[in-house]
Write a protein that holds these residues in place. Structure first.
Motif, PDB file in Angstrom:
ATOM      1  N   MET A   1      -3.830 -46.407  34.761  1.00 42.97           N
ATOM      2  CA  MET A   1      -3.416 -45.891  36.068  1.00 42.97           C
ATOM      3  C   MET A   1      -2.790 -44.509  35.906  1.00 42.97           C
ATOM      4  N   THR A   2      -3.240 -43.565  36.700  1.00 43.05           N
ATOM      5  CA  THR A   2      -2.739 -42.193  36.587  1.00 43.05           C
ATOM      6  C   THR A   2      -1.337 -42.070  37.173  1.00 43.05           C
ATOM      7  N   GLN A   3      -0.464 -41.387  36.440  1.00 37.31           N
ATOM      8  CA  GLN A   3       0.888 -41.108  36.908  1.00 37.31           C
ATOM      9  C   GLN A   3       0.956 -39.659  37.381  1.00 37.31           C
ATOM     10  N   LYS A   4       1.432 -39.457  38.597  1.00 35.82           N
ATOM     11  CA  LYS A   4       1.567 -38.100  39.132  1.00 35.82           C
ATOM     12  C   LYS A   4       2.966 -37.580  38.817  1.00 35.82           C
ATOM     13  N   VAL A   5       3.009 -36.426  38.159  1.00 35.19           N
ATOM     14  CA  VAL A   5       4.273 -35.849  37.705  1.00 35.19           C
ATOM     15  C   VAL A   5       4.411 -34.442  38.271  1.00 35.19           C
ATOM     16  N   ALA A   6       5.570 -34.165  38.847  1.00 32.73           N
ATOM     17  CA  ALA A   6       5.887 -32.811  39.295  1.00 32.73           C
ATOM     18  C   ALA A   6       6.924 -32.206  38.366  1.00 32.73           C
ATOM     19  N   ILE A   7       6.736 -30.949  38.033  1.00 35.31           N
ATOM     20  CA  ILE A   7       7.734 -30.172  37.295  1.00 35.31           C
ATOM     21  C   ILE A   7       8.148 -29.025  38.194  1.00 35.31           C
ATOM     22  N   ILE A   8       9.423 -28.949  38.515  1.00 32.09           N
ATOM     23  CA  ILE A   8       9.923 -27.854  39.346  1.00 32.09           C
ATOM     24  C   ILE A   8      10.705 -26.916  38.438  1.00 32.09           C
ATOM     25  N   GLY A   9      10.155 -25.731  38.245  1.00 31.27           N
ATOM     26  CA  GLY A   9      10.748 -24.759  37.340  1.00 31.27           C
ATOM     27  C   GLY A   9       9.859 -24.559  36.134  1.00 31.27           C
ATOM     28  N   GLY A  10       9.383 -23.338  35.942  1.00 40.35           N
ATOM     29  CA  GLY A  10       8.440 -23.057  34.852  1.00 40.35           C
ATOM     30  C   GLY A  10       9.034 -22.220  33.750  1.00 40.35           C
ATOM     31  N   GLY A  11      10.346 -22.371  33.494  1.00 41.81           N
ATOM     32  CA  GLY A  11      10.976 -21.687  32.373  1.00 41.81           C
ATOM     33  C   GLY A  11      10.711 -22.422  31.075  1.00 41.81           C
ATOM     34  N   ILE A  12      11.596 -22.253  30.116  1.00 42.09           N
ATOM     35  CA  ILE A  12      11.308 -22.802  28.784  1.00 42.09           C
ATOM     36  C   ILE A  12      11.248 -24.324  28.792  1.00 42.09           C
ATOM     37  N   VAL A  13      12.096 -24.985  29.588  1.00 41.48           N
ATOM     38  CA  VAL A  13      12.048 -26.445  29.647  1.00 41.48           C
ATOM     39  C   VAL A  13      10.800 -26.911  30.389  1.00 41.48           C
ATOM     40  N   GLY A  14      10.569 -26.366  31.580  1.00 43.23           N
ATOM     41  CA  GLY A  14       9.425 -26.790  32.370  1.00 43.23           C
ATOM     42  C   GLY A  14       8.105 -26.561  31.663  1.00 43.23           C
ATOM     43  N   ALA A  15       7.952 -25.406  31.025  1.00 46.15           N
ATOM     44  CA  ALA A  15       6.709 -25.107  30.309  1.00 46.15           C
ATOM     45  C   ALA A  15       6.516 -26.039  29.123  1.00 46.15           C
ATOM     46  N   THR A  16       7.616 -26.365  28.438  1.00 44.35           N
ATOM     47  CA  THR A  16       7.505 -27.264  27.287  1.00 44.35           C
ATOM     48  C   THR A  16       7.171 -28.678  27.736  1.00 44.35           C
ATOM     49  N   VAL A  17       7.790 -29.138  28.823  1.00 45.12           N
ATOM     50  CA  VAL A  17       7.441 -30.454  29.370  1.00 45.12           C
ATOM     51  C   VAL A  17       5.946 -30.496  29.706  1.00 45.12           C
ATOM     52  N   ALA A  18       5.472 -29.455  30.383  1.00 47.76           N
ATOM     53  CA  ALA A  18       4.052 -29.412  30.760  1.00 47.76           C
ATOM     54  C   ALA A  18       3.155 -29.460  29.532  1.00 47.76           C
ATOM     55  N   TYR A  19       3.529 -28.720  28.512  1.00 47.63           N
ATOM     56  CA  TYR A  19       2.715 -28.698  27.288  1.00 47.63           C
ATOM     57  C   TYR A  19       2.640 -30.087  26.665  1.00 47.63           C
ATOM     58  N   TYR A  20       3.792 -30.725  26.468  1.00 49.72           N
ATOM     59  CA  TYR A  20       3.780 -32.030  25.804  1.00 49.72           C
ATOM     60  C   TYR A  20       3.170 -33.120  26.677  1.00 49.72           C
ATOM     61  N   LEU A  21       3.240 -32.980  27.992  1.00 50.12           N
ATOM     62  CA  LEU A  21       2.542 -33.933  28.866  1.00 50.12           C
ATOM     63  C   LEU A  21       1.025 -33.778  28.760  1.00 50.12           C
ATOM     64  N   SER A  22       0.585 -32.676  28.167  1.00 51.07           N
ATOM     65  CA  SER A  22      -0.856 -32.484  27.948  1.00 51.07           C
ATOM     66  C   SER A  22      -1.273 -32.802  26.515  1.00 51.07           C
ATOM     67  N   GLN A  23      -0.297 -33.162  25.660  1.00 50.79           N
ATOM     68  CA  GLN A  23      -0.596 -33.339  24.243  1.00 50.79           C
ATOM     69  C   GLN A  23      -0.211 -34.708  23.681  1.00 50.79           C
ATOM     70  N   LEU A  24       0.889 -35.271  24.131  1.00 50.47           N
ATOM     71  CA  LEU A  24       1.359 -36.532  23.578  1.00 50.47           C
ATOM     72  C   LEU A  24       0.396 -37.666  23.901  1.00 50.47           C
ATOM     73  N   PRO A  25       0.387 -38.731  23.072  1.00 54.87           N
ATOM     74  CA  PRO A  25      -0.446 -39.897  23.403  1.00 54.87           C
ATOM     75  C   PRO A  25      -0.120 -40.399  24.807  1.00 54.87           C
ATOM     76  N   GLY A  26      -1.144 -40.626  25.589  1.00 51.94           N
ATOM     77  CA  GLY A  26      -0.951 -41.047  26.969  1.00 51.94           C
ATOM     78  C   GLY A  26      -1.086 -39.910  27.958  1.00 51.94           C
ATOM     79  N   HIS A  27      -1.366 -38.700  27.446  1.00 50.09           N
ATOM     80  CA  HIS A  27      -1.487 -37.558  28.362  1.00 50.09           C
ATOM     81  C   HIS A  27      -2.671 -37.718  29.321  1.00 50.09           C
ATOM     82  N   GLU A  28      -3.658 -38.543  28.916  1.00 53.28           N
ATOM     83  CA  GLU A  28      -4.840 -38.728  29.766  1.00 53.28           C
ATOM     84  C   GLU A  28      -4.489 -39.394  31.093  1.00 53.28           C
ATOM     85  N   GLN A  29      -3.360 -40.108  31.125  1.00 55.86           N
ATOM     86  CA  GLN A  29      -2.931 -40.790  32.348  1.00 55.86           C
ATOM     87  C   GLN A  29      -1.926 -39.971  33.159  1.00 55.86           C
TER      88      GLN A  29
END
Length: 372
Positions: free
Chosen positions: A1-29
């Motif tokens: 089941m796909t999980q919808k995630v919002a990140i508000i703020g694209g600084g160093i924390v937001g960009a890093t969260v986005a990166y790891y949400l695209s790389q860690l196991p489970g990123h496909e969901q």
């Protein structure tokens, strides 16, 4: 089941969260949307030093967090294939004019090196040896060299990570948004529903969380840096970053590029105008290091707004009484060091869930977030 995630703020924390949400196991969901209008972002104005090991902060949790951040960055640089303009291990030099202070700093470095392999080599340098490593200097001071120190360009870091993430599961919307009382995202009158929301809006976090009737211990602080054109020394394209006693940080980028800064202006709130006073202050500091420097060598200025807490410690994690929303704030001037590890921890929590114990890295989040 796909999980919808919002990140508000694209600084160093937001960009890093986005990166790891695209790389860690489970990123496909994970279906991820990042919102940021870029206004005043501290990270994009930052060209920082990664060298937390000789800090004398008494906050042991901050030190553990910063140490982990400094360890993560070279791994992340390899994984994301950063070039040297984004991240480079240059070594750092911290100077002291008093011999006893220099000896104490060296002993601290030696002690911490036994616990931290990332520090690498530690050397006590004379003023002449410092000048040999940074030949731009005409007024070098003795110091301690730590080979594991590095420099990071915040703006290029963000761009590199977001480019990777957008090739997988990230959509970027360049606009400012608000939350509603349920923790969903409002774009004007349009409602966007998400399963998890990560708020990393720095100094603007009070405003972001206001609809949740939450008060946050965050205050804005203006930071300004200057960029200078200096002598291009081809034999020294990689020079250590310098943290001179009593002066602004000195960050050589090679190819005749130098960044000096930054200011810490508590009374400027969200004012993003570059000021002549800051330019003069930073230039005077640079001239203490390079005697023949002239004001026409200043080629630009960077301005951003940092977020600080009252005790200068960062906080992050789920809001205790609103677990759908996670926050990260109060990183202050150590954001380039602590932001990446905070972002990775948050991304892991978003994907894997549970109630992680981060007490080793931060104080109780309830110290910084409360219901009104």
């Amino acid at each position: 089941m796909t999980q919808k995630v919002a990140i508000i703020g694209g600084g160093i924390v937001g960009a890093t969260v986005a990166y790891y949400l695209s790389q860690l196991p489970g990123h496909e969901q994970q279906e991820v949307t990042l919102y940021d209008d870029g206004t005043g972002q501290a990270t994009k104005a930052a060209a920082g030093i990664i060298s937390p090991w000789l800090s004398k902060r008494r906050n042991k949790q901050w030190y553990e967090l910063a140490k982990r951040g400094a360890e993560l960055l070279p791994q992340l640089a390899r994984e994301a294939n950063f070039d040297n303009e984004v991240y480079q291990q240059t070594g750092t030099i911290i100077t002291r004019t008093d011999e006893a202070d220099l000896d104490a700093l060296y002993l601290l470095a030696e002690k911490r090196r036994t616990e931290t392999a990332q520090m690498g080599e530690v050397l006590k340098l004379s003023a002449e040896e410092v000048a040999q490593r940074i030949p731009l200097l005409t007024n070098a001071q003795p110091g301690v060299f730590v080979s594991g120190g590095a420099r990071l360009d915040g703006s290029k870091y963000i761009d590199a990570l977001l480019k990777i993430a957008t090739n997988r599961n990230l959509t970027i919307k360049q606009q400012r948004v608000t939350l509603n009382s349920d923790g969903n995202v409002m774009m004007g009158s349009k409602l966007e529903r998400f399963d998890r929301v990560v708020v990393a809006t720095g100094a603007w976090m009070k405003e972001t969380l206001k609809p949740l009737d939450i008060d946050v211990d965050v205050r804005p602080q203006k930071g300004q840096l200057i960029e200078l054109s200096v002598k291009n020394i081809e034999s020294h394209q990689v020079m250590p970053v310098l943290m001179p006693e009593g002066e602004r940080d000195f960050i050589p980028f090679g190819n005749g590029q130098l960044v000096v800064g930054a200011t810490h202006e508590d009374d400027a709130t969200f004012n993003l105008e570059a000021t002549g006073e800051a330019k003069d202050d930073l230039f005077r500091s640079a001239k203490q290091m390079i005697a023949d420097l002239t004001i026409d060598k200043v080629t630009g200025m960077r301005v951003g707004t940092r977020g600080y807490t009252s005790d200068f410690a960062p906080f992050f994690g789920p809001i205790p009484f609103f677990n759908k929303v996670m926050v990260a704030g109060g990183l202050g001037s150590s954001g380039l060091t602590t932001g990446p590890i905070i972002g990775k921890l948050l991304a892991g929590s978003v994907i894997f869930g549970g109630q992680p114990d981060w007490s080793k890295f931060e104080k109780d989040i309830n110290l910084y977030i409360s219901k009104k």
